[in-house]
Scaffold this motif. Structure first.
Motif, PDB file in Angstrom:
ATOM      1  N   HIS A 224       0.838  -1.199   0.000  1.00  0.00           N
ATOM      2  CA  HIS A 224       0.000   0.000   0.000  1.00  0.00           C
ATOM      3  C   HIS A 224       0.876   1.254   0.000  1.00  0.00           C
ATOM      4  CE1 HIS A 224      -3.639   2.323   0.970  1.00  0.00           C
ATOM      5  NE2 HIS A 224      -2.867   3.038   1.760  1.00  0.00           N
ATOM      6  N   GLY A 225       0.652   2.131  -0.979  1.00  0.00           N
ATOM      7  CA  GLY A 225       1.401   3.378  -1.054  1.00  0.00           C
ATOM      8  C   GLY A 225       2.841   3.220  -1.493  1.00  0.00           C
ATOM      9  N   TYR A 226       3.200   2.097  -2.084  1.00  0.00           N
ATOM     10  CA  TYR A 226       4.590   1.825  -2.475  1.00  0.00           C
ATOM     11  C   TYR A 226       5.106   2.913  -3.421  1.00  0.00           C
ATOM     12  CZ  TYR A 226       8.588  -0.887  -4.222  1.00  0.00           C
ATOM     13  OH  TYR A 226       9.845  -1.324  -4.558  1.00  0.00           O
ATOM     14  N   GLU A 227       6.263   3.471  -3.108  1.00  0.00           N
ATOM     15  CA  GLU A 227       6.824   4.557  -3.901  1.00  0.00           C
ATOM     16  C   GLU A 227       7.917   4.102  -4.860  1.00  0.00           C
ATOM     17  OE1 GLU A 227       8.104   7.606  -1.255  1.00  0.00           O
ATOM     18  OE2 GLU A 227       6.080   8.107  -0.576  1.00  0.00           O
ATOM     19  N   GLY A 228       8.307   2.829  -4.772  1.00  0.00           N
ATOM     20  CA  GLY A 228       9.369   2.329  -5.633  1.00  0.00           C
ATOM     21  C   GLY A 228       8.895   2.014  -7.036  1.00  0.00           C
ATOM     22  N   ASP A 229       9.847   1.635  -7.880  1.00  0.00           N
ATOM     23  CA  ASP A 229       9.565   1.286  -9.275  1.00  0.00           C
ATOM     24  C   ASP A 229       9.621  -0.235  -9.406  1.00  0.00           C
ATOM     25  OD1 ASP A 229       9.363   0.962 -11.970  1.00  0.00           O
ATOM     26  OD2 ASP A 229      10.934   2.389 -12.501  1.00  0.00           O
ATOM     27  N   ALA A 230       8.485  -0.847  -9.735  1.00  0.00           N
ATOM     28  CA  ALA A 230       8.402  -2.302  -9.842  1.00  0.00           C
ATOM     29  C   ALA A 230       8.629  -2.804 -11.265  1.00  0.00           C
ATOM     30  CB  ALA A 230       7.040  -2.775  -9.343  1.00  0.00           C
ATOM     31  N   THR A 231       9.086  -1.923 -12.155  1.00  0.00           N
ATOM     32  CA  THR A 231       9.207  -2.296 -13.563  1.00  0.00           C
ATOM     33  C   THR A 231      10.088  -3.515 -13.766  1.00  0.00           C
ATOM     34  OG1 THR A 231       8.908   0.012 -14.234  1.00  0.00           O
ATOM     35  CG2 THR A 231       9.860  -1.488 -15.859  1.00  0.00           C
ATOM     36  N   GLU A 232      11.260  -3.540 -13.142  1.00  0.00           N
ATOM     37  CA  GLU A 232      12.183  -4.655 -13.339  1.00  0.00           C
ATOM     38  C   GLU A 232      11.595  -5.960 -12.826  1.00  0.00           C
ATOM     39  OE1 GLU A 232      14.926  -4.686 -15.136  1.00  0.00           O
ATOM     40  OE2 GLU A 232      14.418  -2.604 -15.624  1.00  0.00           O
ATOM     41  N   ALA A 233      10.916  -5.886 -11.675  1.00  0.00           N
ATOM     42  CA  ALA A 233      10.292  -7.086 -11.127  1.00  0.00           C
ATOM     43  C   ALA A 233       9.207  -7.608 -12.061  1.00  0.00           C
ATOM     44  CB  ALA A 233       9.710  -6.791  -9.747  1.00  0.00           C
ATOM     45  N   VAL A 234       8.437  -6.697 -12.649  1.00  0.00           N
ATOM     46  CA  VAL A 234       7.388  -7.094 -13.593  1.00  0.00           C
ATOM     47  C   VAL A 234       8.005  -7.734 -14.837  1.00  0.00           C
ATOM     48  CG1 VAL A 234       5.605  -6.219 -15.143  1.00  0.00           C
ATOM     49  CG2 VAL A 234       5.718  -5.391 -12.785  1.00  0.00           C
ATOM     50  N   LEU A 235       9.049  -7.117 -15.373  1.00  0.00           N
ATOM     51  CA  LEU A 235       9.701  -7.668 -16.558  1.00  0.00           C
ATOM     52  C   LEU A 235      10.313  -9.041 -16.269  1.00  0.00           C
ATOM     53  CD1 LEU A 235      11.440  -4.502 -18.068  1.00  0.00           C
ATOM     54  CD2 LEU A 235       9.492  -5.763 -19.005  1.00  0.00           C
ATOM     55  N   ASP A 236      10.871  -9.202 -15.077  1.00  0.00           N
ATOM     56  CA  ASP A 236      11.442 -10.501 -14.707  1.00  0.00           C
ATOM     57  C   ASP A 236      10.368 -11.579 -14.714  1.00  0.00           C
ATOM     58  OD1 ASP A 236      13.972  -9.495 -14.416  1.00  0.00           O
ATOM     59  OD2 ASP A 236      13.852  -9.259 -12.239  1.00  0.00           O
ATOM     60  N   ARG A 237       9.197 -11.259 -14.178  1.00  0.00           N
ATOM     61  CA  ARG A 237       8.120 -12.241 -14.116  1.00  0.00           C
ATOM     62  C   ARG A 237       7.633 -12.608 -15.522  1.00  0.00           C
ATOM     63  NH1 ARG A 237       7.663 -15.355 -10.331  1.00  0.00           N
ATOM     64  NH2 ARG A 237       5.431 -15.315  -9.955  1.00  0.00           N
ATOM     65  N   ILE A 238       7.468 -11.605 -16.387  1.00  0.00           N
ATOM     66  CA  ILE A 238       6.993 -11.902 -17.740  1.00  0.00           C
ATOM     67  C   ILE A 238       8.059 -12.672 -18.519  1.00  0.00           C
ATOM     68  CG2 ILE A 238       6.126 -10.913 -19.877  1.00  0.00           C
ATOM     69  CD1 ILE A 238       5.179  -8.490 -18.302  1.00  0.00           C
TER      70      ILE A 238
END
Length: 346
Positions: A224-238
């Protein structure tokens, strides 16, 4: 238990609960030779008819078993079942055909292969693989290795049957990945491998593409309210399920949970579902009212996920808001008169 298989002498009567293969989907590369000694127990998977213990099944005795597959979207399937069985739902009794179920909820070919690989590495032979279950055969030792429980003989009113002596289990790498990720999120920690949902809307709306460049949209479950960038984690999963993805990305844009709230104050903490998805919320959101779509401002109506029947790709919030607007205009079945101002749907 998800079903009751036919019991035959010398056969393992093991109908595995749907949690088993749902969790295999979360880790298709995992296998029985898990380096961690920890197991994820499938509570309640020991058959209730396993009564008087008649001793262990010899390790070399061949057994057969049927493992029932779960859904790739257990939450979505549960929500769908609630909708089609609720007389007050617009989807009441709108059941799916077998083909539609397979497209929306069944495991895909890659997940089936992952399940088969895991069972084969344990020493079992897959004899049948369907949308709903997998049949296997092999010695008792292989069944015990795969499912984490010795197999015993049991005396019942129908004769002697073979069944697990305890609850079944799978390696922790199979059983807890999604659970651990969601638990981390609820505790305010960003998981290393978050739950990710991916959508390719251009398949239904080709004008979104520019030649052979296509948009792909995704989101991850974050605190909740996370301010970080999850882009790399999302790309890793895909990338895990679509190897080579990174090499084909030509541009990307991302938005954190905190930025989502700044963009839309209704997304508190980045919650795009606009609040708890409880039965009460789905009926009474955003407030208890006979017409939840009427904001009280003349000509202004609310049609977002904050209105019944809540979030989802169904369009019913807008449909009901439009009906409410037309009703206020005195023309519930036709088009609003051109001489009148509004209504405005927000």
């Amino acid at each position: 238990m998800s079903a009751h298989p036919r019991i035959r002498p010398g056969a393992l009567a093991a109908a595995v609960c749907t949690a088993l293969l749902s969790t295999v989907l979360a880790s298709p590369a995992a296998h029985a030779a898990d380096p961690s000694p920890q197991r994820h127990t499938l509570s309640g998977s020991r058959p209730g008819y396993a009564g008087a213990d008649a001793g262990a099944v010899p390790a070399d005795q061949r057994l057969t078993a049927r493992l029932y597959l779960g859904s790739r979207d257990p939450g979505g399937l549960a929500a769908f079942l609630r909708q089609v069985t609720d007389p007050y739902s617009p989807h009441y009794r709108h059941f799916l055909t077998p083909a539609a179920y397979q497209r929306r909820f069944a495991l895909g070919p890659a997940e089936h292969r992952a399940v088969a690989d895991w069972l084969t590495r344990s020493g079992l032979t897959v004899t049948r693989d369907t949308v709903h279950y997998v049949d296997v055969s092999g010695p008792e030792r292989a069944v015990r290795q795969a499912l984490g429980s010795p197999i015993h003989h049991y005396r019942t009113a129908r004769g002697t049957v073979s069944a697990p002596s305890g609850d079944l289990s799978v390696p922790s790498s199979l059983g807890t990945e999604v659970v651990d990720a969601e638990r981390a999120v609820t505790r305010g920690r960003m998981p290393e491998r978050p739950f990710v949902l991916v959508s390719q809307q251009y398949l239904a709306d080709p004008v979104r593409s520019a030649g052979d460049v296509h948009p792909v949209w995704a989101y991850a479950h974050v605190p909740h309210g996370y301010e970080g960038d999850a882009t790399e984690a999302v790309l890793d999963r895909i990338e895990r399920f679509a190897p080579g993805l990174r090499e084909r990305v030509v541009a990307r844009a991302s938005m954190s949970a905190s930025r989502l709230e700044a963009y839309n104050a209704n997304y508190v903490g980045g919650d795009i579902l606009t609040g708890a998805n409880t039965p009460r919320q789905l009926v009474l959101r955003p407030r208890a009212a006979l017409d939840p779509y009427d904001t009280g401002i003349p000509g202004v109506f609310l049609c977002s996920a904050a209105t019944p029947p809540g979030p989802g790709v169904h369009g019913m919030c807008g449909y009901h808001a439009a009906r409410s607007a037309l009703h206020h205009l005195g023309d519930p079945h036709g088009q609003p008169p051109g001489s009148r101002r509004g209504p405005y749907l927000i």
